[in-house]
Design an enzyme around this catalytic site. Structure first.
Site, mmCIF file in Angstrom:
data_model
loop_
_atom_site.group_PDB
_atom_site.id
_atom_site.type_symbol
_atom_site.label_atom_id
_atom_site.label_comp_id
_atom_site.label_asym_id
_atom_site.label_seq_id
_atom_site.Cartn_x
_atom_site.Cartn_y
_atom_site.Cartn_z
ATOM 1 N N HIS A 74 0.845 -1.204 0.000
ATOM 2 C CA HIS A 74 0.000 0.000 0.000
ATOM 3 C C HIS A 74 0.879 1.252 0.000
ATOM 4 O O HIS A 74 0.615 2.207 -0.729
ATOM 5 C CB HIS A 74 -0.911 -0.014 1.239
ATOM 6 N N GLU A 75 1.956 1.210 0.815
ATOM 7 C CA GLU A 75 2.847 2.384 0.902
ATOM 8 C C GLU A 75 3.670 2.562 -0.356
ATOM 9 O O GLU A 75 3.811 3.682 -0.861
ATOM 10 C CB GLU A 75 3.761 2.272 2.122
ATOM 11 N N HIS B 157 1.882 4.241 -3.032
ATOM 12 C CA HIS B 157 1.839 5.699 -2.882
ATOM 13 C C HIS B 157 3.049 6.355 -3.556
ATOM 14 O O HIS B 157 2.942 7.448 -4.111
ATOM 15 C CB HIS B 157 1.815 6.127 -1.413
HETATM 16 O O1 LIG Z 1 -0.869 4.989 3.276
HETATM 17 C C1 LIG Z 1 -1.196 4.935 4.485
HETATM 18 N N1 LIG Z 1 -2.345 5.416 4.929
HETATM 19 O O2 LIG Z 1 -3.165 5.977 4.024
HETATM 20 C C2 LIG Z 1 -2.727 5.402 6.337
HETATM 21 C C3 LIG Z 1 -4.153 4.953 6.586
HETATM 22 N N2 LIG Z 1 -4.383 3.622 6.065
HETATM 23 C C4 LIG Z 1 -3.920 2.537 6.719
HETATM 24 O O3 LIG Z 1 -3.205 2.623 7.671
HETATM 25 C C5 LIG Z 1 -4.345 1.230 6.153
HETATM 26 C C6 LIG Z 1 -5.598 0.737 6.446
HETATM 27 C C7 LIG Z 1 -5.987 -0.486 5.916
HETATM 28 C C8 LIG Z 1 -5.156 -1.223 5.102
HETATM 29 C C9 LIG Z 1 -3.901 -0.723 4.819
HETATM 30 CL CL1 LIG Z 1 -2.843 -1.624 3.810
HETATM 31 C C10 LIG Z 1 -3.489 0.503 5.344
HETATM 32 CL CL2 LIG Z 1 -1.937 1.152 4.974
HETATM 33 NI NI NI Z 2 -2.658 5.328 2.054
#
Ligand SMILES: O=CN(O)CCNC(=O)c1cccc(Cl)c1Cl
Ligand code: NI
EC number: 3.5.1.88
Length: 186
Positions: free
Chosen positions: A156-157, A160
């Site tokens: 996920h990061e 970004h």
């Molecule tokens: O990019 C980071 N964020 O946006 C922070 C908020 N989201 C989370 O912490 C989050 C929530 C659910 C699944 C994943 Cl994989 C993540 Cl990362």
């Molecule tokens: Ni995010």
């Protein structure tokens, strides 16, 4: 300390760009960036401080989310049992996924993002296991094998840093469709 007002939201072009590589040794500015991003995660995961500063909790935070288009993200995946060590905690710089499982993994709860104010329901299919190479704030290179939740968060990061948001991966026709052998992670 970062507050929600400092978080860039979907629509801001910085979230759709490929971030620039970080050079070493880190500048004072980049050292401060790394520290502040990890601090956000620590504060956001403390129920009292999270409430006090009106933060949305996070297990990861990427530099473009605080308006800085650099290949840097803080990751803090807590242990399932409170007193344990975090599953993964580090600031990953210039990360590269060097190998990935064919098998997918997805969080049963779906994903959320500080940069996406609306809830977007659906499974986000990612690689269940990855080998991640990155540099830490001291410039030391790490090569780690991650699986399940920490692997999902790091993907996920890293997304970004490549201008990709989690909902880009959700199946438009059937958001809760995932390949049969997908590891469903709760
Ligand atoms: O990019 C980071 N964020 O946006 C922070 C908020 N989201 C989370 O912490 C989050 C929530 C659910 C699944 C994943 Cl994989 C993540 Cl990362
Ligand atoms: Ni995010």
């Amino acid at each position: 300390m970062y507050l929600m007002k400092d978080i860039t939201r979907d629509g801001n072009p910085v979230l759709r760009k490929r971030a620039a590589e970080v050079s070493f040794p880190l500048s004072d500015e980049d050292q401060k960036l790394a520290k502040e991003m990890m601090k956000y995660l620590e504060v956001s995961q403390d129920p009292e401080l999270c409430e006090k500063y009106k933060l949305r909790a996070g297990v990861g935070l990427a530099a473009p989310q605080v308006g800085v288009s650099k290949q840097m993200a803080a990751v803090l995946v807590p242990s399932p049992d409170e007193d344990g060590e975090p599953l993964f905690k580090d600031v990953i710089i210039n990360p590269i996924i060097v190998s990935e499982s064919v098998q997918y993994g997805a969080l049963t709860e779906g994903e959320g993002c500080l940069s996406v104010d609306k809830d977007v329901p659906g499974y986000v299919p990612r690689h269940d296991r990855i080998t991640l190479r990155y540099q830490d704030v001291d410039g030391k290179t790490h090569k780690v094998r991650l699986k399940h939740y920490p692997a999902i968060v790091c993907q996920h990061e890293i997304d970004h840093l490549h201008g990709v948001l989690f909902y880009d991966h959700i199946n438009k026709e059937n958001p809760f469709k995932a390949p049969d052998d997908t590891v469903m992670i709760s």
